[in-house]
Design a protein around this motif. Structure first.
Motif, PDB file in Angstrom:
ATOM      1  N   GLU A 168       0.893  -1.447  -0.050  1.00 32.80           N
ATOM      2  CA  GLU A 168      -0.467   0.044  -0.197  1.00 32.80           C
ATOM      3  C   GLU A 168       0.924   1.407  -0.232  1.00 32.80           C
ATOM      4  O   GLU A 168       1.696   1.348   1.016  1.00 32.80           O
ATOM      5  N   ILE A 169       0.157   2.290  -0.745  1.00 30.70           N
ATOM      6  CA  ILE A 169       1.238   4.004  -0.878  1.00 30.70           C
ATOM      7  C   ILE A 169       0.581   4.815  -0.756  1.00 30.70           C
ATOM      8  O   ILE A 169      -0.204   4.939  -1.450  1.00 30.70           O
ATOM      9  N   GLU A 170       0.639   5.323   0.307  1.00 36.19           N
ATOM     10  CA  GLU A 170      -0.014   6.527   0.710  1.00 36.19           C
ATOM     11  C   GLU A 170       0.412   7.804   0.261  1.00 36.19           C
ATOM     12  O   GLU A 170       0.575   7.888  -1.231  1.00 36.19           O
ATOM     13  N   ASP A 171      -0.822   8.217   0.619  1.00 36.45           N
ATOM     14  CA  ASP A 171      -1.205   9.716   0.226  1.00 36.45           C
ATOM     15  C   ASP A 171       0.193  10.190  -1.187  1.00 36.45           C
ATOM     16  O   ASP A 171       0.112  10.355  -2.180  1.00 36.45           O
ATOM     17  N   GLY A 172       0.977  11.196  -0.643  1.00 34.25           N
ATOM     18  CA  GLY A 172       2.050  11.914  -0.914  1.00 34.25           C
ATOM     19  C   GLY A 172       2.777  10.750  -1.862  1.00 34.25           C
ATOM     20  O   GLY A 172       3.401  10.965  -2.961  1.00 34.25           O
ATOM     21  N   ALA A 173       3.522   9.918  -1.510  1.00 40.22           N
ATOM     22  CA  ALA A 173       4.573   8.861  -2.980  1.00 40.22           C
ATOM     23  C   ALA A 173       3.403   8.350  -3.666  1.00 40.22           C
ATOM     24  O   ALA A 173       3.538   8.373  -4.512  1.00 40.22           O
ATOM     25  N   SER A 174       2.467   8.036  -2.995  1.00 39.59           N
ATOM     26  CA  SER A 174       1.475   7.566  -4.467  1.00 39.59           C
ATOM     27  C   SER A 174       0.815   8.763  -5.661  1.00 39.59           C
ATOM     28  O   SER A 174       1.038   8.541  -7.110  1.00 39.59           O
ATOM     29  N   THR A 175       1.123  10.630  -4.981  1.00 39.04           N
ATOM     30  CA  THR A 175       0.822  11.132  -5.560  1.00 39.04           C
ATOM     31  C   THR A 175       2.112  10.930  -7.067  1.00 39.04           C
ATOM     32  O   THR A 175       2.015  11.398  -8.169  1.00 39.04           O
ATOM     33  N   SER A 176       3.183  10.941  -6.067  1.00 43.64           N
ATOM     34  CA  SER A 176       4.684  11.562  -7.281  1.00 43.64           C
ATOM     35  C   SER A 176       4.865  10.324  -7.502  1.00 43.64           C
ATOM     36  O   SER A 176       5.013  10.155  -8.728  1.00 43.64           O
ATOM     37  N   LEU A 177       4.177   8.979  -7.568  1.00 45.87           N
ATOM     38  CA  LEU A 177       4.180   7.960  -8.323  1.00 45.87           C
ATOM     39  C   LEU A 177       3.156   7.751  -9.926  1.00 45.87           C
ATOM     40  O   LEU A 177       3.812   7.306 -10.906  1.00 45.87           O
ATOM     41  N   TRP A 178       2.009   8.407  -9.363  1.00 54.20           N
ATOM     42  CA  TRP A 178       1.283   8.711 -10.640  1.00 54.20           C
ATOM     43  C   TRP A 178       1.757   9.655 -11.359  1.00 54.20           C
ATOM     44  O   TRP A 178       1.790   9.525 -12.406  1.00 54.20           O
ATOM     45  N   ALA A 179       2.602  10.751 -10.966  1.00 51.63           N
ATOM     46  CA  ALA A 179       3.117  11.972 -11.874  1.00 51.63           C
ATOM     47  C   ALA A 179       3.830  11.084 -12.601  1.00 51.63           C
ATOM     48  O   ALA A 179       3.920  12.064 -13.690  1.00 51.63           O
ATOM     49  N   GLU A 180       4.882  10.034 -12.314  1.00 48.38           N
ATOM     50  CA  GLU A 180       5.613   9.645 -12.723  1.00 48.38           C
ATOM     51  C   GLU A 180       5.584   8.866 -14.305  1.00 48.38           C
ATOM     52  O   GLU A 180       5.624   8.740 -14.837  1.00 48.38           O
ATOM     53  N   ILE A 181       4.068   8.371 -13.419  1.00 47.43           N
ATOM     54  CA  ILE A 181       3.745   7.060 -14.630  1.00 47.43           C
ATOM     55  C   ILE A 181       2.939   8.308 -15.548  1.00 47.43           C
ATOM     56  O   ILE A 181       3.021   8.331 -17.189  1.00 47.43           O
ATOM     57  N   CYS A 182       2.358   9.805 -15.243  1.00 47.79           N
ATOM     58  CA  CYS A 182       1.464  10.661 -16.095  1.00 47.79           C
ATOM     59  C   CYS A 182       2.536  10.936 -16.987  1.00 47.79           C
ATOM     60  O   CYS A 182       2.131  11.248 -18.197  1.00 47.79           O
ATOM     61  N   SER A 183       3.931  11.271 -16.971  1.00 53.38           N
ATOM     62  CA  SER A 183       4.848  11.996 -17.883  1.00 53.38           C
ATOM     63  C   SER A 183       5.161  11.202 -18.150  1.00 53.38           C
ATOM     64  O   SER A 183       6.278  11.055 -17.251  1.00 53.38           O
ATOM     65  N   PRO A 184       6.230  11.175 -19.440  1.00 50.95           N
ATOM     66  CA  PRO A 184       7.271  10.155 -20.093  1.00 50.95           C
ATOM     67  C   PRO A 184       8.371  10.575 -19.539  1.00 50.95           C
ATOM     68  O   PRO A 184       8.482  12.021 -19.642  1.00 50.95           O
ATOM     69  N   GLN A 185       8.740   9.948 -19.647  1.00 52.79           N
ATOM     70  CA  GLN A 185      10.876   9.861 -18.726  1.00 52.79           C
ATOM     71  C   GLN A 185      11.842  10.187 -20.348  1.00 52.79           C
ATOM     72  O   GLN A 185      11.205   9.381 -21.366  1.00 52.79           O
ATOM     73  N   PRO A 186      12.770  10.995 -19.946  1.00 49.46           N
ATOM     74  CA  PRO A 186      13.726  10.851 -21.207  1.00 49.46           C
ATOM     75  C   PRO A 186      13.872   9.619 -21.508  1.00 49.46           C
ATOM     76  O   PRO A 186      14.077   8.794 -22.422  1.00 49.46           O
ATOM     77  N   GLY A 187      13.927   8.693 -20.236  1.00 41.88           N
ATOM     78  CA  GLY A 187      14.088   7.008 -20.490  1.00 41.88           C
ATOM     79  C   GLY A 187      16.074   7.038 -21.412  1.00 41.88           C
ATOM     80  O   GLY A 187      16.355   7.965 -21.677  1.00 41.88           O
ATOM     81  N   PRO A 188      16.553   5.685 -21.455  1.00 41.93           N
ATOM     82  CA  PRO A 188      17.553   5.370 -21.952  1.00 41.93           C
ATOM     83  C   PRO A 188      17.878   5.230 -23.316  1.00 41.93           C
ATOM     84  O   PRO A 188      16.735   5.266 -23.746  1.00 41.93           O
ATOM     85  N   GLY A 189      19.136   5.776 -23.731  1.00 42.23           N
ATOM     86  CA  GLY A 189      19.177   4.724 -25.329  1.00 42.23           C
ATOM     87  C   GLY A 189      18.910   6.169 -26.196  1.00 42.23           C
ATOM     88  O   GLY A 189      17.975   6.832 -26.000  1.00 42.23           O
TER      89      GLY A 189
END
Lengths: 499, 415
Positions: free
Chosen positions: B279-300
């Motif tokens: 279970e991931i609580e409020d603040g960390a949950s928000t960060s996690l979905w922000a990460e999923i929401c926006s594409p990351q530069p990624g490798p290569g």
């Protein structure tokens, strides 16, 4: 019938009725699906806006996409106008026939094609009723969210054409937010698929343009709708107020508290009394305004929010508050609201149902102005109101047998809609423009605004054969709309027919 | 002809107001010189931006015009930074429910959500898409200038409106090819009080797909469903995820505290059938979905594609495409309806394979949001349209922008 200018009738076409009926019979499998005799055509002479009647030139009832395609291509080749029709429940005259137009009835498209629970969607033919879709998935705990009050009769194809709403729009959106894909036949007979079971489609949002296009762009032959899991529970609160102001403030406070109810309906005193006299729903008679606030979702959340809403109502001076304790009671609360239209029908020989949207904050002043207009025109008005989304349904009471009363009611109605625009709202919230509000469009849009809308029409139906005379007050020719630089301040194309 | 004092080079017009904009477009119509429309440039990697065309910047056409929290509507000039809008909304505990992704990261490595106009013109949405819709679903009214140089308006400032064609939908996702928006009105909604994420680690793709379908079929109003393969979990900034060392199947629950707790308790029982539940609580949950929401530069060095598919078909798509065609682990969002795919840059064969795989699984759409370094012109950034649909797209373009002044070729060569 009050005066309504429609496109000029092509008399030479009318003389060829038998010949064209014969041609159409060669295009579709069942010869009885082309109706040319007078009594048969009379059945289709009106939709839900019964003030206007016109038997169609011919009626054609195709039963497959290829038949629709063949008929439309024929009409395109022979320059014949076409009026599509679902169940004919439009309240704005969207399916009003033309004397020289083929009425294309979609009633035979009445099958559900596929139910796909994994992708939470239903693929259906357009003649299936709105409620029919919910019933088909009810056993698995799903439903289709938009719920216009005509849902027992209106078809999903008609809902797509009108972008129908209902009492649950604020939380669940209108038709346009619940459609994933369409199969559409254009006037030239081309069949195309738009969208599908995926959420984002490529290219321009043709799906968004088709929904609410009132049968002017294409004929829908298949619809993919999104279905939702039924909420765990639903409860309703019935809240009475001594003034419309207080009720309006309560609505604003509920929204401000971050609560989006599944439905939030308001009725004024005349509507409350009519409903209570009719169905004995247990509504308080000593109030000026009554709110029905419905909450749905997980049980814990609904109980929590019911408490919050009761508290807000108390702060706003509610004179009575009841929260449903069981499903039977919840349905009883709704019974009066759902019977409001027929209830008003009992206290007046006729009523004219209007449909405008206003910013919620304007409710009290608009009700006050409406009361003044009611006095001015000498006609009573009862109000039911989707308070959550600002959608007003004033019911103007009149007697069609008294000469001039229908015209007076129409004038009164037009004044209400102009008032809606004046306070920052719009001419129609969920019934569509059709013929009813067509001539009011210039109150909301400039000539250039309307020209841009008509350019969408030009992309789909450049000859203007699909449902002409609806939505736009002026018939522009696409070639002329295509010219660049319309000069401001001067009406272009003075030679064109205006209604 | 008007020259703009704010212009910083010969090849850019910076509109200060609607009048400037209208003059600029009219002049371009008269001179037959195409324009490249831009806000803050965070989405310039999407589609063919012709660098030879004169740039028309809307950056100065900025500011919130009207915000009425009680009416749930906000009106802003098209060039208003989303950061400004987010901050106005959050001060009233409201939000744009469709969760706009931040495309700044993949462009420049720095977060920058861009402008409200750019967001609507690209119709990009985040994890809540499958319950809350996309920008198109919240776009209520617009003022703009078409490629004919004519200012027009459509829609309104109320939520329920069927007065005429829904022109806002036509402009949403049109990449500035039909009209330049000057002012927009959007529906806003209350932000959830709190959120919780529930995670099951180590599911393979097929099991994860079934699980996401099943969990989102419960009446517990799940507002996020994602699947992160091993390499993606390792890169997460959320400790509960980065320590997993295996895949993560994640769902999100949002709402009032009472409601979230009660639903999480029920769901944990369902999820426990698939594995241990984290279970991931409020603040960390928000960060996690922000990460999923926006594409990351990624490798290569690879092409980053955003692919919308029927939610039950993403595994089928990946299988059809073949593991060897994909450069890095895909990210699955929208409970299966969205895939972020990294494909070899400039590999026409792989791109064709992606389009035919979408056809095979029953439909979908794909957008190349960031090409790898091997530039090619013209890029094919959007999945092809059916012939009839393409013709209609072209006719709309011809009607709104007959001289092809606005972003010509940005979406498709003839559009």
């Amino acid at each position: 019938m009050s005066q309504l200018k429609m496109p000029d009738v092509d008399e030479t076409l009318i003389a060829r009725r038998a010949e064209i009926a014969r041609d159409l019979r060669s295009l579709i499998a069942d010869p009885e699906s082309v109706i040319d005799e007078e009594h048969g055509r009379l059945v289709y002479d009106s939709d839900g806006l019964t003030a206007y009647r016109q038997p169609p030139f011919l009626v054609c009832l195709p039963s497959s996409t290829s038949e629709v395609s063949a008929v439309l291509r024929y009409c395109s080749d022979h320059n014949i106008k076409v009026v599509p029709r679902g169940a004919g429940t439009s309240l704005s005259g969207g399916a009003l026939p033309l004397a020289d137009g083929i009425l294309l009835g979609m009633a035979k498209f009445n099958k559900i094609v596929e139910i796909d629970f994994d992708n939470k969607c239903v693929v259906t033919q357009p003649g299936v009723t709105n409620l029919g879709i919910s019933k088909a998935v009810d056993h698995a705990g799903y439903y289709y969210a938009p719920d216009p009050s005509s849902q027992i009769a209106c078809t999903i194809g008609g809902n797509v054409a009108e972008n129908s709403g209902g009492v649950h729009c604020l939380k669940y959106g209108l038709t346009t937010n619940n459609i994933l894909g369409l199969e559409v036949v254009l006037i030239n007979g081309d069949v195309m698929r738009i969208g599908g079971k995926h959420l984002d489609a490529a290219g321009y949002d043709l799906l968004g343009v088709m929904v609410g296009s009132e049968g002017l762009l294409g004929v829908v032959t298949e619809v993919t709708v999104r279905i939702l899991r039924k909420p765990e529970t639903a409860r309703a609160a019935l809240i009475g107020f001594g003034s419309a102001d207080a009720a309006g403030d309560c609505v604003a406070d509920i929204i401000a508290a971050g609560i989006i109810p599944a439905g939030m309906e308001m009725m004024d005193r005349p509507a409350i009394h009519a409903a209570e006299d009719f169905v004995c729903a247990g509504y308080p008679r000593d109030v000026e305004a009554l709110l029905i606030v419905e909450l749905d979702g997980p049980a814990a959340e609904v109980d929590d929010l019911c408490t919050k809403i009761t508290e807000i109502a108390r702060t706003r001076g509610a004179t009575s508050t009841r929260v449903s304790e069981n499903e039977e009671e919840r349905l009883a609360f709704w019974a009066g609201r759902k019977a409001a239209f027929p209830a008003v029908g009992r206290i007046s020989p006729d009523y004219y149902c209007m449909d405008g949207t206003i910013p919620r904050a304007q409710l009290a002043p608009v009700l006050k102005r409406m009361a003044e207009m009611s006095e001015h025109y000498g006609l009573r008005v009862a109000n039911v109101f989707h308070a959550g989304d600002g959608n007003l349904h004033p019911l103007i009471l009149y007697d069609a047998n008294v000469p001039g009363q229908l015209e007076t009611a129409e004038e009164f109605g037009a004044d209400i809609l102009k008032l809606c625009v004046e306070v920052g709202g719009v001419l129609t919230g969920e019934h569509g423009v059709g013929v009813e509000k067509r001539d009011l469009m210039p109150h909301m849009f400039t000539e250039t605004d309307l020209a841009h809308q008509q350019r969408v029409k030009c992309a789909f139906d450049p000859e203007g054969l699909l449902n002409p005379g609806k939505m736009f007050p002026t018939l522009h020719r696409c070639a002329e709309l295509g010219r660049l630089h319309v000069h401001q301040g001067k009406l272009p194309h003075a030679d064109l027919p205006r209604f | 002809m008007q020259t703009f004092p704010d212009s910083d080079s010969d090849n850019i017009s910076i509109a200060r107001d609607e009048k400037d904009l209208e003059d600029c477009i009219r002049r371009s119509v008269a001179e037959d010189t195409p324009l490249s429309i831009e806000g803050l440039g965070t989405k310039r990697a999407i589609g063919n931006v012709n660098t030879e065309h004169r740039r028309l910047s809307l950056e100065k056409l900025s500011g919130i015009v009207d915000y009425e929290p009680n009416e749930l509507v906000l009106t802003a000039r098209a060039g208003t930074p989303l950061s400004e809008i987010h901050s106005a909304l959050s001060s009233e505990q409201q939000q744009l429910a469709f969760e706009p992704p931040d495309m700044g990261l993949v462009i420049s490595g720095n977060p920058n959500p861009g402008t409200i106009g750019g967001l609507l013109a690209t119709n990009l949405s985040g994890p809540r898409r499958f319950v809350a819709g996309a920008p198109r679903d919240h776009f209520l009214g617009v003022k703009g200038i078409s490629g004919r140089g004519e200012p027009f308006k459509a829609g309104g400032r109320v939520v329920k409106n069927v007065t005429g064609y829904d022109m806002c939908k036509l402009l949403a996702g049109s990449y500035g090819t039909l009209a330049v928006m000057t002012e927009v009105t959007v529906k806003v909604l209350p932000a959830p009080e709190t959120s919780v994420s529930l995670v099951v680690a180590g599911l393979d793709q097929k099991t994860a797909q079934k699980a996401l379908t099943q969990w989102t079929s419960t009446p517990y109003a799940i507002s996020g469903g994602a699947y992160l393969l091993e390499r993606l979990t390792a890169n997460s900034s959320v400790p509960e995820i980065s320590v997993l060392d295996q895949s993560a199947t994640i769902i999100r629950i949002e709402g009032t505290a009472v409601s979230v707790k009660s639903r999480a308790d029920f769901l944990k029982q369902d999820l426990a059938l698939s594995g241990n539940v984290i279970e991931i609580e409020d603040g960390a949950s928000t960060s996690l979905w922000a990460e999923i929401c926006s594409p990351q530069p990624g490798p290569g060095d690879c092409d980053l594609w955003r692919v919308s598919v029927p939610p039950s078909k993403w595994v089928h798509l990946l299988e059809t495409l073949g593991r060897e065609s994909i450069e890095d682990d895909p990210l699955v969002d929208w409970a299966g309806g969205l895939l972020w795919l990294r494909l070899p840059t400039d590999a026409e064969m792989v791109r064709e394979r992606l389009f035919s795989a979408m056809e095979e699984i029953g439909g979908g759409s794909a957008v190349l949001v960031r090409p790898g370094s091997k530039e090619r012109t013209p890029r094919q950034s959007f999945s092809p349209l059916f012939a009839g649909v393409h013709t209609l797209n072209r006719r709309l373009k011809e009607n709104f922008d007959p001289k092809r002044i606005l972003n010509p070729g940005r979406m498709y060569p003839d559009i």
